[in-house]
Design a protein around this motif. Sequence first.
Motif, PDB file in Angstrom:
ATOM      1  N   GLY A 166       0.821  -1.210   0.000  1.00 54.52           N
ATOM      2  CA  GLY A 166       0.000   0.000   0.000  1.00 54.52           C
ATOM      3  C   GLY A 166       0.849   1.251   0.000  1.00 54.52           C
ATOM      4  O   GLY A 166       2.057   1.224  -0.271  1.00 54.52           O
ATOM      5  N   GLU A 167       0.219   2.369   0.315  1.00 56.76           N
ATOM      6  CA  GLU A 167       0.923   3.642   0.365  1.00 56.76           C
ATOM      7  C   GLU A 167       1.971   3.607   1.479  1.00 56.76           C
ATOM      8  O   GLU A 167       1.753   3.017   2.544  1.00 56.76           O
ATOM      9  N   PRO A 168       3.115   4.245   1.270  1.00 58.94           N
ATOM     10  CA  PRO A 168       4.189   4.167   2.268  1.00 58.94           C
ATOM     11  C   PRO A 168       3.868   4.943   3.537  1.00 58.94           C
ATOM     12  O   PRO A 168       3.234   6.001   3.508  1.00 58.94           O
TER      13      PRO A 168
ATOM     14  N   ARG B 290      -0.964  -0.481   4.790  1.00 65.75           N
ATOM     15  CA  ARG B 290       0.118   0.413   4.416  1.00 65.75           C
ATOM     16  C   ARG B 290       1.431  -0.351   4.277  1.00 65.75           C
ATOM     17  O   ARG B 290       1.629  -1.386   4.912  1.00 65.75           O
ATOM     18  N   ARG B 291       2.321   0.188   3.462  1.00 57.93           N
ATOM     19  CA  ARG B 291       3.676  -0.356   3.384  1.00 57.93           C
ATOM     20  C   ARG B 291       4.515   0.387   4.408  1.00 57.93           C
ATOM     21  O   ARG B 291       4.804   1.576   4.248  1.00 57.93           O
TER      22      ARG B 291
ATOM     23  N   LEU C 189      10.163  10.426  -1.665  1.00 57.72           N
ATOM     24  CA  LEU C 189       8.848  10.914  -1.251  1.00 57.72           C
ATOM     25  C   LEU C 189       8.863  12.443  -1.174  1.00 57.72           C
ATOM     26  O   LEU C 189       9.638  13.019  -0.401  1.00 57.72           O
TER      27      LEU C 189
ATOM     28  N   ASP D 235       3.800  10.379   4.997  1.00 52.67           N
ATOM     29  CA  ASP D 235       3.041  10.083   6.193  1.00 52.67           C
ATOM     30  C   ASP D 235       4.037   9.514   7.199  1.00 52.67           C
ATOM     31  O   ASP D 235       4.843   8.635   6.870  1.00 52.67           O
TER      32      ASP D 235
ATOM     33  N   ARG E 245       2.968  14.966   5.308  1.00 50.77           N
ATOM     34  CA  ARG E 245       1.594  14.936   4.804  1.00 50.77           C
ATOM     35  C   ARG E 245       0.622  14.666   5.943  1.00 50.77           C
ATOM     36  O   ARG E 245      -0.394  15.338   6.076  1.00 50.77           O
TER      37      ARG E 245
ATOM     38  N   ASP F 280      -6.053   7.832   5.993  1.00 48.16           N
ATOM     39  CA  ASP F 280      -6.745   7.812   4.701  1.00 48.16           C
ATOM     40  C   ASP F 280      -7.836   8.874   4.588  1.00 48.16           C
ATOM     41  O   ASP F 280      -8.514   8.964   3.558  1.00 48.16           O
TER      42      ASP F 280
END
Length: 278
Positions: free
Chosen positions: A20-22, A47-48, A87, A91, A114, A277
Amino acid sequence: MPTFTAPDGTELAYHLRGEGEPLVVLPGGPMRASVYLGDLGGLTGHRRLILLDLRGTGDSAVPADPATYRCDHMVDDVEALRAHMGLEQMDLLAHSAAGSLAILYAARYPARVRRLALITPNPSALGMRATVDDRLAAARLRAHEPWFEKGFPALEAWLTGQADFDPALAPFYFGRWDDAARALDEATEEQTNEEAEGCYFADGAFAPDATRAALTALTAPVLVHAGELDGGPRPDLARRTAEAFPSAELTVQPGAGHHPWLDDPEWFVRRVVTFLDW
Protein backbone atom coordinates in the motif's frame (compact mmCIF):
# COMPACT_ATOMS: atom_id res chain seq x y z
CA MET A 1 18.15 -5.31 3.86
CA PRO A 2 17.96 -1.84 2.31
CA THR A 3 20.20 0.94 3.57
CA PHE A 4 20.97 4.59 2.93
CA THR A 5 23.63 7.02 4.08
CA ALA A 6 23.01 9.70 6.68
CA PRO A 7 24.48 13.19 6.18
CA ASP A 8 27.42 12.35 8.47
CA GLY A 9 28.22 9.16 6.55
CA THR A 10 26.58 6.67 8.94
CA GLU A 11 24.92 3.78 7.10
CA LEU A 12 21.34 3.39 8.28
CA ALA A 13 18.98 0.48 7.67
CA TYR A 14 15.25 0.30 7.24
CA HIS A 15 12.77 -2.54 6.86
CA LEU A 16 9.84 -2.76 4.46
CA ARG A 17 6.71 -4.59 5.53
CA GLY A 18 3.25 -4.72 4.00
CA GLU A 19 1.63 -3.29 0.90
CA GLY A 20 0.00 0.00 0.00
CA GLU A 21 0.92 3.64 0.36
CA PRO A 22 4.19 4.17 2.27
CA LEU A 23 4.21 5.03 5.96
CA VAL A 24 7.53 5.96 7.56
CA VAL A 25 7.74 4.61 11.12
CA LEU A 26 10.09 5.80 13.87
CA PRO A 27 10.65 3.44 16.84
CA GLY A 28 10.77 4.50 20.46
CA GLY A 29 12.59 3.03 23.43
CA PRO A 30 14.37 5.38 23.26
CA MET A 31 16.87 3.82 20.86
CA ARG A 32 15.23 0.45 20.43
CA ALA A 33 15.48 -1.49 17.17
CA SER A 34 12.36 -1.23 15.04
CA VAL A 35 11.75 -4.99 15.16
CA TYR A 36 9.72 -4.59 18.37
CA LEU A 37 6.98 -2.82 16.40
CA GLY A 38 6.19 -5.98 14.41
CA ASP A 39 3.39 -5.31 11.96
CA LEU A 40 1.79 -2.72 14.28
CA GLY A 41 -1.24 -4.86 14.94
CA GLY A 42 -1.89 -5.60 11.27
CA LEU A 43 -1.26 -2.12 9.87
CA THR A 44 0.77 -3.86 7.17
CA GLY A 45 -2.53 -4.96 5.65
CA HIS A 46 -3.24 -1.33 4.78
CA ARG A 47 0.12 0.41 4.42
CA ARG A 48 3.68 -0.36 3.38
CA LEU A 49 5.65 0.31 6.53
CA ILE A 50 9.12 1.81 6.21
CA LEU A 51 10.57 1.06 9.63
CA LEU A 52 13.76 2.97 10.37
CA ASP A 53 16.45 1.50 12.60
CA LEU A 54 17.83 4.60 14.30
CA ARG A 55 21.61 4.94 14.22
CA GLY A 56 23.31 2.39 16.45
CA THR A 57 20.22 0.19 16.70
CA GLY A 58 19.04 -2.90 14.85
CA ASP A 59 20.81 -3.21 11.50
CA SER A 60 22.00 0.40 11.39
CA ALA A 61 25.67 1.23 11.89
CA VAL A 62 27.14 2.74 15.03
CA PRO A 63 28.05 6.39 14.33
CA ALA A 64 31.59 7.69 14.71
CA ASP A 65 30.38 10.35 17.14
CA PRO A 66 28.19 9.13 20.03
CA ALA A 67 26.92 12.69 20.51
CA THR A 68 24.81 12.16 17.39
CA TYR A 69 22.56 9.85 19.41
CA ARG A 70 20.95 12.99 20.80
CA CYS A 71 17.40 13.29 19.52
CA ASP A 72 17.79 16.58 17.64
CA HIS A 73 20.85 15.33 15.79
CA MET A 74 18.79 12.53 14.20
CA VAL A 75 16.24 14.80 12.54
CA ASP A 76 18.32 14.90 9.38
CA ASP A 77 18.52 11.09 9.38
CA VAL A 78 14.74 11.10 8.94
CA GLU A 79 15.00 13.68 6.17
CA ALA A 80 17.68 11.60 4.44
CA LEU A 81 15.34 8.59 4.53
CA ARG A 82 12.54 10.62 2.97
CA ALA A 83 14.83 11.76 0.16
CA HIS A 84 16.17 8.23 -0.31
CA MET A 85 12.65 6.88 -0.71
CA GLY A 86 11.80 9.59 -3.24
CA LEU A 87 8.85 10.91 -1.25
CA GLU A 88 7.92 14.54 -1.88
CA GLN A 89 5.84 14.38 1.29
CA MET A 90 5.46 11.50 3.71
CA ASP A 91 3.04 10.08 6.19
CA LEU A 92 4.97 9.67 9.43
CA LEU A 93 4.18 7.55 12.50
CA ALA A 94 6.24 7.67 15.68
CA HIS A 95 5.95 5.69 18.89
CA SER A 96 6.83 6.75 22.43
CA ALA A 97 10.24 8.49 22.66
CA ALA A 98 10.29 8.88 18.89
CA GLY A 99 7.37 11.25 19.32
CA SER A 100 9.90 13.95 20.18
CA LEU A 101 12.00 13.09 17.12
CA ALA A 102 8.93 13.32 14.89
CA ILE A 103 7.89 16.63 16.48
CA LEU A 104 11.35 18.08 15.82
CA TYR A 105 11.21 16.80 12.25
CA ALA A 106 7.80 18.40 11.68
CA ALA A 107 9.10 21.68 13.10
CA ARG A 108 12.19 21.68 10.88
CA TYR A 109 10.60 20.28 7.72
CA PRO A 110 6.89 21.11 7.92
CA ALA A 111 6.36 21.02 4.15
CA ARG A 112 7.59 17.41 4.00
CA VAL A 113 4.91 16.01 6.33
CA ARG A 114 1.59 14.94 4.80
CA ARG A 115 0.17 13.38 7.98
CA LEU A 116 1.69 12.78 11.40
CA ALA A 117 0.57 10.07 13.83
CA LEU A 118 2.06 10.24 17.32
CA ILE A 119 1.42 7.00 19.19
CA THR A 120 1.65 7.29 23.01
CA PRO A 121 4.29 9.99 22.43
CA ASN A 122 6.88 11.46 24.76
CA PRO A 123 6.45 15.23 24.19
CA SER A 124 9.76 16.38 25.70
CA ALA A 125 10.41 18.36 22.52
CA LEU A 126 7.48 20.57 23.57
CA GLY A 127 8.80 21.05 27.10
CA MET A 128 6.41 18.52 28.62
CA ARG A 129 6.92 15.08 30.05
CA ALA A 130 5.04 12.58 32.19
CA THR A 131 5.55 13.23 35.90
CA VAL A 132 5.91 10.78 38.77
CA ASP A 133 2.38 11.67 39.84
CA ASP A 134 1.10 10.97 36.31
CA ARG A 135 2.61 7.52 36.29
CA LEU A 136 1.45 6.61 39.78
CA ALA A 137 -2.09 7.82 39.06
CA ALA A 138 -2.23 5.66 35.94
CA ALA A 139 -0.79 2.72 37.85
CA ARG A 140 -3.54 2.94 40.48
CA LEU A 141 -6.06 2.22 37.73
CA ARG A 142 -4.64 -1.32 37.73
CA ALA A 143 -5.37 -2.05 41.40
CA HIS A 144 -7.60 -4.98 40.43
CA GLU A 145 -4.77 -6.79 38.64
CA PRO A 146 -3.19 -9.82 40.37
CA TRP A 147 0.31 -8.38 39.93
CA PHE A 148 -0.56 -4.93 41.36
CA GLU A 149 0.26 -5.68 45.02
CA LYS A 150 3.85 -6.54 44.17
CA GLY A 151 4.26 -4.20 41.23
CA PHE A 152 3.03 -0.89 42.65
CA PRO A 153 5.61 -0.58 45.46
CA ALA A 154 8.35 -1.47 42.96
CA LEU A 155 7.09 1.19 40.55
CA GLU A 156 6.88 3.84 43.26
CA ALA A 157 10.37 3.05 44.54
CA TRP A 158 11.84 3.23 41.03
CA LEU A 159 10.09 6.46 40.08
CA THR A 160 11.19 8.18 43.28
CA GLY A 161 14.80 7.06 42.93
CA GLN A 162 14.77 4.68 45.87
CA ALA A 163 15.40 1.51 43.85
CA ASP A 164 16.48 0.26 40.45
CA PHE A 165 14.03 -0.88 37.81
CA ASP A 166 12.29 -4.08 38.91
CA PRO A 167 10.78 -6.54 36.39
CA ALA A 168 7.67 -6.60 38.60
CA LEU A 169 6.63 -3.20 37.28
CA ALA A 170 6.71 -4.16 33.57
CA PRO A 171 2.97 -5.01 33.42
CA PHE A 172 2.09 -1.35 34.00
CA TYR A 173 3.23 -0.58 30.45
CA PHE A 174 0.67 -2.89 28.85
CA GLY A 175 -3.09 -2.90 28.77
CA ARG A 176 -3.02 -6.70 28.89
CA TRP A 177 -0.22 -8.60 30.60
CA ASP A 178 -0.33 -11.64 28.32
CA ASP A 179 2.18 -13.72 26.37
CA ALA A 180 2.58 -11.08 23.66
CA ALA A 181 3.31 -8.40 26.24
CA ARG A 182 5.78 -10.63 28.07
CA ALA A 183 7.63 -11.44 24.85
CA LEU A 184 7.92 -7.77 23.91
CA ASP A 185 9.13 -6.87 27.39
CA GLU A 186 11.66 -9.70 27.57
CA ALA A 187 13.28 -8.54 24.31
CA THR A 188 13.77 -4.95 25.49
CA GLU A 189 17.36 -5.21 26.70
CA GLU A 190 18.58 -7.14 23.66
CA GLN A 191 16.97 -4.69 21.24
CA THR A 192 18.04 -1.45 22.96
CA ASN A 193 21.32 0.43 22.62
CA GLU A 194 21.87 1.47 26.24
CA GLU A 195 24.67 3.93 25.46
CA ALA A 196 22.49 5.66 22.89
CA GLU A 197 19.49 5.56 25.21
CA GLY A 198 21.42 7.64 27.72
CA CYS A 199 22.26 10.27 25.09
CA TYR A 200 18.85 10.60 23.46
CA PHE A 201 17.41 13.17 25.91
CA ALA A 202 20.77 14.81 26.73
CA ASP A 203 20.97 18.48 27.63
CA GLY A 204 20.53 20.74 24.63
CA ALA A 205 18.34 18.35 22.67
CA PHE A 206 15.25 20.53 22.90
CA ALA A 207 14.29 24.18 22.57
CA PRO A 208 10.55 23.98 23.29
CA ASP A 209 9.67 27.62 22.61
CA ALA A 210 11.39 27.60 19.23
CA THR A 211 9.81 24.25 18.36
CA ARG A 212 6.33 25.45 19.25
CA ALA A 213 6.84 28.57 17.13
CA ALA A 214 8.07 26.53 14.17
CA LEU A 215 5.09 24.17 14.38
CA THR A 216 2.75 27.03 13.48
CA ALA A 217 3.91 26.48 9.89
CA LEU A 218 2.77 22.84 9.91
CA THR A 219 -0.35 22.38 7.81
CA ALA A 220 -0.42 18.59 8.06
CA PRO A 221 -3.12 16.94 10.20
CA VAL A 222 -1.80 15.35 13.39
CA LEU A 223 -3.15 12.43 15.40
CA VAL A 224 -2.12 12.09 19.04
CA HIS A 225 -3.07 8.57 20.10
CA ALA A 226 -3.04 7.80 23.83
CA GLY A 227 -3.80 4.70 25.85
CA GLU A 228 -6.43 4.96 28.57
CA LEU A 229 -4.18 3.15 31.06
CA ASP A 230 -0.82 4.59 29.98
CA GLY A 231 1.16 6.66 32.45
CA GLY A 232 3.29 8.38 29.85
CA PRO A 233 1.49 10.11 28.37
CA ARG A 234 -1.74 10.08 30.34
CA PRO A 235 -4.71 11.31 28.28
CA ASP A 236 -4.44 14.83 29.71
CA LEU A 237 -0.78 15.14 28.68
CA ALA A 238 -1.70 13.76 25.26
CA ARG A 239 -4.41 16.43 24.99
CA ARG A 240 -1.91 19.17 25.79
CA THR A 241 0.44 17.69 23.20
CA ALA A 242 -2.29 17.89 20.55
CA GLU A 243 -2.92 21.52 21.45
CA ALA A 244 0.61 22.41 20.31
CA PHE A 245 -0.31 21.76 16.67
CA PRO A 246 -2.44 23.92 14.36
CA SER A 247 -4.54 20.93 13.26
CA ALA A 248 -4.58 17.95 15.60
CA GLU A 249 -6.99 15.42 17.03
CA LEU A 250 -6.72 13.30 20.15
CA THR A 251 -7.74 9.67 20.47
CA VAL A 252 -7.74 7.73 23.73
CA GLN A 253 -7.86 3.98 23.13
CA PRO A 254 -9.95 2.21 25.79
CA GLY A 255 -8.07 -0.32 27.91
CA ALA A 256 -4.76 0.35 26.19
CA GLY A 257 -1.34 0.90 27.71
CA HIS A 258 1.85 2.16 26.12
CA HIS A 259 1.74 -0.33 23.22
CA PRO A 260 -1.86 0.01 21.99
CA TRP A 261 -1.42 -2.19 18.92
CA LEU A 262 -0.93 -5.16 21.27
CA ASP A 263 -3.90 -4.42 23.50
CA ASP A 264 -6.58 -4.22 20.79
CA PRO A 265 -5.06 -4.54 17.31
CA GLU A 266 -8.31 -4.09 15.42
CA TRP A 267 -9.25 -0.94 17.34
CA PHE A 268 -5.77 0.51 16.87
CA VAL A 269 -5.50 -0.24 13.15
CA ARG A 270 -8.99 1.00 12.40
CA ARG A 271 -8.29 4.33 14.09
CA VAL A 272 -4.88 4.90 12.51
CA VAL A 273 -6.04 3.91 9.03
CA THR A 274 -9.07 6.20 9.30
CA PHE A 275 -6.74 9.07 10.15
CA LEU A 276 -4.19 8.34 7.44
CA ASP A 277 -6.75 7.81 4.70
CA TRP A 278 -9.07 10.67 5.59
